[in-house]
Design an enzyme around this catalytic site. Structure first.
Site, PDB file in Angstrom:
ATOM      1  N   SER A  83      -9.592   1.710   3.304  1.00 35.80           N
ATOM      2  CA  SER A  83      -8.729   2.495   2.439  1.00 35.80           C
ATOM      3  C   SER A  83      -7.710   1.663   1.664  1.00 35.80           C
ATOM      4  O   SER A  83      -7.031   2.176   0.782  1.00 35.80           O
ATOM      5  CB  SER A  83      -7.987   3.554   3.258  1.00 35.80           C
ATOM      6  OG  SER A  83      -7.128   2.933   4.220  1.00 35.80           O
TER       7      SER A  83
ATOM      8  N   LYS B 210       0.835  -1.192   0.000  1.00 35.26           N
ATOM      9  CA  LYS B 210       0.000   0.000   0.000  1.00 35.26           C
ATOM     10  C   LYS B 210       0.876   1.250   0.000  1.00 35.26           C
ATOM     11  O   LYS B 210       1.953   1.262   0.622  1.00 35.26           O
ATOM     12  CB  LYS B 210      -0.907  -0.037   1.237  1.00 35.26           C
ATOM     13  CG  LYS B 210      -1.944   1.078   1.334  1.00 35.26           C
ATOM     14  CD  LYS B 210      -2.814   0.857   2.563  1.00 35.26           C
ATOM     15  CE  LYS B 210      -3.873   1.938   2.736  1.00 35.26           C
ATOM     16  NZ  LYS B 210      -4.712   1.685   3.946  1.00 35.26           N
TER      17      LYS B 210
ATOM     18  N   SER C 140     -10.140  -0.754   7.240  1.00 36.51           N
ATOM     19  CA  SER C 140      -9.446  -0.495   5.976  1.00 36.51           C
ATOM     20  C   SER C 140      -8.762  -1.703   5.370  1.00 36.51           C
ATOM     21  O   SER C 140      -8.426  -1.701   4.185  1.00 36.51           O
ATOM     22  CB  SER C 140      -8.428   0.639   6.156  1.00 36.51           C
ATOM     23  OG  SER C 140      -9.094   1.870   6.325  1.00 36.51           O
TER      24      SER C 140
END
Length: 481
Positions: free
Chosen positions: A181, A106, A205
């Site tokens: 997210s 990420k 997330s």
């Protein structure tokens, strides 16, 4: 946590996303880490070839075809790293099960060979000088860091939209979002852009994108893994870890990344919860004799929720067939106990500034800088302005939230003990993700993410099945540390 991993193994397999294309010989599509490792060991393929095949899928599906938009940047040194690992293998040195395996991270994880944007245009040129602790561990274990994935801007939402990259799409229905997210990592793993990936979870997330993409993820016991070198949303709630196609793949990444880090003091006591090997603790009879309490208060009951609830109920019945005791439970005053336990509003502004201060030459130094320059995605403007309002961490509201979290943790642990429960079960998300073109910054459904986030207790999400229109549904289990 070991038991959560074990009882989830039967539900940890990924079902085809429909993005495969015919390919002669060995194909990386939906291959497990162990299958990729075996193919390297017997000479069927190499780490270089794995990188090339994943890059080909990214070229075909990231901006072309369904245009999933799950990748921010690719590592220019990925092939070089793969060649080094291939030479090591040829010399008889294999570092472990991740040797030569391409992994995506990420874009809030610091990487020395790629910028770290934290999902915002304002930080597009931020180049860290050191890897995040977990990235260091992955490289040491032999993983090839293939690239960085898209994320909801500043990790501040659950639909994966960003001023830097726009909207990311769900491989199961590209009209819809992937959750967030960590939506870019989830979409990328589901589409076989890499064997697995990493993300972070402050309130859902990791777990929401896993549920919406038929993946497995674990919000670990707080303190189990380091957050050093990961852009924060809330230092008291942030947890970072893997997203994978199966429980076994998840366990392999945990074996590589979990452990104490002197730079992240919350990991100091982590060793008490770390087994010799998460992978070795898995077993096919993990559900037998387990007592699982279904928290119906965390299910949504609107007509649009029925499709998800039916799938979850079938999965619960399947767990019974595997030997688990599964029954409904009611935690007294749960909604009242969960209310006002999030501390993101109280911490984000200050934690972000501290992170930026540790990076020399950062283009901006605060949340205020982003807002004043109008560099945030328009959907996030109100949310970020609200989170920029606190002038100090030292507020009565913050102290009360921390106190409520402590009370909630004690109550949940007491309930688990009194009811002799191994886990609580509930949906991580109860509705289909919104269409990408919707302006709503919400994945829909019950706000279940806070139970794990506020207690610091581990919660694993794994595939429960599919709706009639082919969308994945996840199930979440929460247990003791």
């Amino acid at each position: 946590m070991r038991r959560l991993l074990s009882i989830s193994i039967l539900f940890g397999c990924f079902i085809a996303s429909g993005l495969a294309s015919p390919s002669p010989g060995f194909d990386v599509f939906e291959k497990s880490i162990l299958e990729l490792q075996a193919a390297q060991s017997d000479g069927t393929t190499s780490s270089r070839r794995l990188v090339e095949m994943y890059l080909a899928r990214i070229k075909a599906y990231n901006q072309a075809g369904p245009a999933l938009n799950a990748i921010v940047t690719l590592n220019p040194r990925a092939l070089e790293a793969a060649d080094i690992l291939d030479r090591e293998r040829a010399a008889g040195h294999v570092r472990g099960p991740l040797h030569g395996i391409p992994i995506l991270v990420k874009d809030n994880y610091d990487t020395v060979d790629m910028p770290t944007s934290d999902g915002t245009l304002a930080l597009a040129t931020l180049q860290p000088t050191a890897d995040a602790f977990q990235v260091q561990r992955l490289r040491k274990a032999g993983a090839v860091i293939l690239g960085k994935t898209t994320m909801h801007e500043l990790a501040a939402g659950i639909t994966t939209i960003s001023s830097l990259t726009g909207a990311t799409r769900n491989p199961y229905d590209p009209r819809r979002g992937p959750g967030g997210s960590s939506g870019g990592t989830a979409a990328a793993v589901a589409a076989s852009f890499a064997a697995a990936g990493t993300g972070s979870d402050t309130c859902g997330s990791l777990r929401i994108p896993a549920a919406l993409q038929n993946l497995v993820s674990l919000r670990q016991t707080r303190g189990l893994s380091s957050r050093t070198g990961i852009a924060p949303l809330s230092s008291s709630q942030d947890v970072a870890g893997p997203l994978a196609r199966s429980v076994t793949d998840l366990a392999l990444l945990m074996d590589a990344t979990v452990g104490p880090d002197r730079a992240d003091p919350i990991t100091a006591g982590a060793s008490a919860h770390i087994p010799r090997s998460y992978r070795d603790s898995l077993g096919p009879d993990g559900l037998r004799g387990m007592r699982i309490g279904v928290v119906r208060a965390l299910f949504e009951d609107e007509p649009e929720d029925e499709a998800f609830n039916e799938v979850i109920n079938r999965s619960l019945e399947a767990m019974k067939a595997q030997g688990a005791e599964v029954f409904d439970v009611e935690i007294p005053s749960l909604s009242e106990q969960l209310a006002d336990t999030s501390v993101i509003l109280h911490e984000f502004k200050f934690d972000l500034a501290d992170y930026l201060a540790r990076h020399k030459g950062t283009p901006i130094g605060s949340l205020e800088d982003i807002i004043s320059r109008g560099m945030e995605h328009y959907r996030l403007e109100d949310r970020l302005r609200s989170r920029n309002k606190p002038e100090s961490r030292d507020t009565e509201a913050y102290r009360q939230a921390l106190a409520k979290r402590s009370t909630l943790r004690t109550a949940v642990l007491r309930f688990l003990q009194e009811q002799r429960l191994d886990a609580l079960a509930y949906p991580p998300v109860s509705r289909r993700s919104p269409f990408v073109d919707d302006d709503a910054d919400d994945a829909g459904g019950a706000d279940t993410c806070q139970l794990s986030a506020s207690t610091g207790l581990p919660a694993i999400v794994f595939p429960a099945g599919f709706t009639d229109d082919g969308l994945p549904v996840g199930l979440e289990l929460l247990g003791a540390a």
